[in-house]
Design an enzyme around this catalytic site. Structure first.
Site, PDB file in Angstrom:
ATOM      1  N   GLY A 243      34.572 -28.680   6.141  1.00 46.54           N
ATOM      2  CA  GLY A 243      34.739 -27.355   5.557  1.00 46.54           C
ATOM      3  C   GLY A 243      33.836 -27.024   4.396  1.00 46.54           C
ATOM      4  O   GLY A 243      33.835 -25.879   3.926  1.00 46.54           O
ATOM      5  N   PRO A 283      32.218 -33.092   8.742  1.00 44.78           N
ATOM      6  CA  PRO A 283      31.334 -31.956   8.480  1.00 44.78           C
ATOM      7  C   PRO A 283      30.733 -31.417   9.769  1.00 44.78           C
ATOM      8  O   PRO A 283      30.458 -32.170  10.710  1.00 44.78           O
ATOM      9  CB  PRO A 283      30.246 -32.564   7.591  1.00 44.78           C
ATOM     10  CG  PRO A 283      30.144 -33.984   8.105  1.00 44.78           C
ATOM     11  CD  PRO A 283      31.560 -34.380   8.446  1.00 44.78           C
ATOM     12  N   ARG A 285      29.234 -27.395  10.034  1.00 45.18           N
ATOM     13  CA  ARG A 285      28.313 -26.360   9.559  1.00 45.18           C
ATOM     14  C   ARG A 285      27.340 -26.906   8.508  1.00 45.18           C
ATOM     15  O   ARG A 285      26.154 -26.537   8.489  1.00 45.18           O
ATOM     16  CB  ARG A 285      29.147 -25.222   8.951  1.00 45.18           C
ATOM     17  CG  ARG A 285      28.367 -23.998   8.538  1.00 45.18           C
ATOM     18  CD  ARG A 285      29.217 -23.080   7.672  1.00 45.18           C
ATOM     19  NE  ARG A 285      30.550 -22.866   8.187  1.00 45.18           N
ATOM     20  CZ  ARG A 285      30.942 -21.798   8.874  1.00 45.18           C
ATOM     21  NH1 ARG A 285      30.077 -20.838   9.124  1.00 45.18           N
ATOM     22  NH2 ARG A 285      32.191 -21.682   9.295  1.00 45.18           N
ATOM     23  N   ARG A 321      29.016 -14.088  15.311  1.00 54.95           N
ATOM     24  CA  ARG A 321      29.562 -14.187  13.959  1.00 54.95           C
ATOM     25  C   ARG A 321      29.584 -12.853  13.207  1.00 54.95           C
ATOM     26  O   ARG A 321      30.594 -12.534  12.563  1.00 54.95           O
ATOM     27  CB  ARG A 321      28.811 -15.242  13.139  1.00 54.95           C
ATOM     28  CG  ARG A 321      28.976 -16.668  13.663  1.00 54.95           C
ATOM     29  CD  ARG A 321      28.346 -17.704  12.728  1.00 54.95           C
ATOM     30  NE  ARG A 321      29.125 -17.799  11.501  1.00 54.95           N
ATOM     31  CZ  ARG A 321      28.750 -17.301  10.340  1.00 54.95           C
ATOM     32  NH1 ARG A 321      27.604 -16.636  10.220  1.00 54.95           N
ATOM     33  NH2 ARG A 321      29.519 -17.442   9.284  1.00 54.95           N
ATOM     34  N   TYR A 325      33.287 -12.068  12.324  1.00 61.15           N
ATOM     35  CA  TYR A 325      33.627 -12.440  10.948  1.00 61.15           C
ATOM     36  C   TYR A 325      32.992 -11.546   9.893  1.00 61.15           C
ATOM     37  O   TYR A 325      33.104 -11.852   8.704  1.00 61.15           O
ATOM     38  CB  TYR A 325      33.164 -13.879  10.662  1.00 61.15           C
ATOM     39  CG  TYR A 325      33.726 -14.941  11.560  1.00 61.15           C
ATOM     40  CD1 TYR A 325      35.097 -15.113  11.711  1.00 61.15           C
ATOM     41  CD2 TYR A 325      32.882 -15.805  12.240  1.00 61.15           C
ATOM     42  CE1 TYR A 325      35.606 -16.115  12.523  1.00 61.15           C
ATOM     43  CE2 TYR A 325      33.378 -16.806  13.060  1.00 61.15           C
ATOM     44  CZ  TYR A 325      34.750 -16.960  13.190  1.00 61.15           C
ATOM     45  OH  TYR A 325      35.248 -17.938  13.998  1.00 61.15           O
ATOM     46  N   CYS A 353      27.119  -2.771  25.335  1.00 60.11           N
ATOM     47  CA  CYS A 353      27.758  -1.445  25.316  1.00 60.11           C
ATOM     48  C   CYS A 353      29.007  -1.451  24.444  1.00 60.11           C
ATOM     49  O   CYS A 353      30.128  -1.188  24.925  1.00 60.11           O
ATOM     50  CB  CYS A 353      28.079  -1.003  26.738  1.00 60.11           C
ATOM     51  SG  CYS A 353      26.607  -0.767  27.749  1.00 60.11           S
ATOM     52  N   GLU A 354      28.850  -1.762  23.189  1.00 58.89           N
ATOM     53  CA  GLU A 354      29.909  -1.699  22.178  1.00 58.89           C
ATOM     54  C   GLU A 354      29.263  -1.398  20.834  1.00 58.89           C
ATOM     55  O   GLU A 354      28.224  -1.968  20.502  1.00 58.89           O
ATOM     56  CB  GLU A 354      30.664  -3.034  22.055  1.00 58.89           C
ATOM     57  CG  GLU A 354      31.628  -3.321  23.168  1.00 58.89           C
ATOM     58  CD  GLU A 354      32.594  -4.437  22.775  1.00 58.89           C
ATOM     59  OE1 GLU A 354      32.880  -4.588  21.576  1.00 58.89           O
ATOM     60  OE2 GLU A 354      33.067  -5.134  23.690  1.00 58.89           O
ATOM     61  N   TYR A 382      27.883 -22.436  14.970  1.00 59.44           N
ATOM     62  CA  TYR A 382      28.722 -21.382  15.555  1.00 59.44           C
ATOM     63  C   TYR A 382      27.885 -20.209  16.054  1.00 59.44           C
ATOM     64  O   TYR A 382      28.301 -19.069  15.986  1.00 59.44           O
ATOM     65  CB  TYR A 382      29.798 -20.931  14.560  1.00 59.44           C
ATOM     66  CG  TYR A 382      30.636 -22.081  14.071  1.00 59.44           C
ATOM     67  CD1 TYR A 382      31.592 -22.648  14.897  1.00 59.44           C
ATOM     68  CD2 TYR A 382      30.431 -22.626  12.809  1.00 59.44           C
ATOM     69  CE1 TYR A 382      32.325 -23.736  14.467  1.00 59.44           C
ATOM     70  CE2 TYR A 382      31.167 -23.717  12.378  1.00 59.44           C
ATOM     71  CZ  TYR A 382      32.125 -24.268  13.216  1.00 59.44           C
ATOM     72  OH  TYR A 382      32.860 -25.350  12.800  1.00 59.44           O
TER      73      TYR A 382
END
Length: 429
Positions: A243, A283, A285, A321, A325, A353-354, A382
């Site tokens: 983290g 670990p 990221r 992401r 997020y 298409c969004e 990620y």
């Protein structure tokens, strides 16, 4: 430190011109730097070894961050372990060269077949997250004539993270057994035939850029270790999770030094002093985030009275992401801008298409035109691991660079592969 820099007017990954990769592999494409992965792993592993003092420190790379086979083989060769959360990840870790005795199996919803595979493989540790999982693991292992070494993942009711969706240590989150239940469960486990309880684990969240929340959670765990030992239980391992966060707003001349890692290691050493446990760390990221980019090509400009849309060939299915997020990624032109190049505020968007297929809004960048290449920085974690084929878009290739060489470690998916697994029902065939 990452190993992406400008030279001779172009952005390089180590000693490879990114324009060469775009020409030969196409875009969008993920590009990873071996040197960055290796440097970050060594910095972290050395710091955790210091934190453990005279004891053992195990570093299990969290595969969910990036499961590219080239990345995994790079880390396995350095002596890393693997933190896995599915049978697929266990299988891929083994295929990448991680020995089973360096594999941890985490996750809140392990199935019977997944546990059976992990036990048969002889992995180092299962992180148990529920009482029913404890019973299931014992039954599965006993049926195989084994006792699986395991720890309880504890929810310390101390959550942290860079976003609510990646906070995992609060009592409101689904992860781990309740702090108040650990003593009872530890006692139950002692009488089960298929498990051998070795200690405790926790993971409070992701992208945490300070040590206070870690310290509060680890202090609770250290006290719990003492309480369990007082009750006569063996507690030999303490898995402190992962983290620890990384910077996403990186300047061009960026050197991610060991400052935060060293501060974290000093805190761990202080909180765990005298416990005499083997420490585990997970670990993800931190190791790969700054080691990767997503390179994409500008398709179109779409001017409006109040804004300018920059449409690129990457989309939210390739890098979710920002949509998921509200995550920030630096954007660097692959061609180094000349002094005096005009700047424009762009909404950078993809072809899906969004309206949610938006990487950033109002981002000031050097003026760009169709055909130009840009790089989303800090996309090594990620990014590809969360990619999908939404809108029936092909999964993009992944490239690993080492020095002046590169290899395509996952080719671009083909339309035949995309469509080949579909099956129409017999009445429509």
């Amino acid at each position: 430190m990452h190993h992406f820099s400008y030279r001779d007017g172009a952005l390089f990954a180590e000693d490879v011109d990114l324009r060469r990769i775009a020409d030969e592999v196409g875009t969008p494409v993920y590009v990873y730097s071996s040197a960055t992965i290796e440097r970050h792993y060594r910095l972290y592993a050395q710091a955790m070894t210091r934190a453990a003092g005279g004891g053992k420190a195990h570093v299990f790379y969290a595969m969910k961050a990036n499961g590219n086979l080239g990345v995994l083989k790079t880390l396995a060769a350095l002596g890393a372990g693997a933190d896995t959360v599915s049978e697929g990840e266990v299988r891929k870790a083994l295929a990448a060269g991680f020995p089973p005795e360096r594999i941890v199996f985490s996750g809140v919803g392990k199935s019977e077949s997944e546990l059976r595979f992990a036990v048969e493989a002889g992995i180092y540790q299962v992180n148990i997250e529920t009482e029913s999982e404890l019973d299931l693991l014992s039954r599965v292992a006993a049926a195989l004539g084994k006792r699986q070494e395991a720890v309880f993942r504890v929810n310390p009711d101390i959550g942290a993270g860079g976003h609510a969706k990646i906070t995992t240590g609060s009592s409101e989150n689904k992860f781990g057994v309740s702090f108040e239940e650990v003593g009872r469960l530890y006692a139950r486990a002692a009488n089960l035939p298929g498990v051998r309880m070795m200690g405790l684990a926790l993971h409070i969240g992701s992208q945490i850029r300070e040590t206070d929340s870690f310290e509060a959670a680890y202090a609770k765990m250290a006290a719990l270790v003492d309480d369990l030992r007082t009750e006569g239980h063996r507690v030999e391992r303490l898995d402190l999770g992962g983290g620890l966060g990384i910077p996403y707003d990186i300047p061009k001349e960026f050197d991610h030094g060991p400052g935060l890692i060293d501060a974290y290691a000093d805190m761990v050493a202080r909180v765990t002093a005298g416990l005499e446990v083997e420490l585990g760390f997970e670990p993800g990221r931190l190791i790969v985030g700054n080691a990767g980019i997503l390179m994409t090509r500008v398709l179109h400009l779409n001017p409006r009275p109040t804004k300018q849309f920059l449409v690129v060939d990457a989309a939210m299915n390739d890098l979710v992401r920002p949509a998921m997020y509200e995550a920030y990624h630096e954007i660097w032109p692959v061609a180094e801008p000349h002094a005096g190049t005009p700047e424009v505020a762009y909404d950078v968007v993809g072809p899906i298409c969004e309206s949610g297929d938006t990487f950033t809004t109002g981002r000031v960048l050097p003026a760009l035109k169709p055909g130009d290449l840009i790089a989303f920085m800090t996309a090594g974690a990620y990014g590809a691991s969360m990619a999908s084929t939404y809108n029936q878009r092909l999964l993009v290739p992944e490239v690993l660079v080492k020095g002046a060489d590169y290899a395509v470690t996952r080719p671009r998916q083909t339309f035949e592969e995309l469509l080949g697994t579909d099956r129409a029902p017999p009445w429509l065939a």
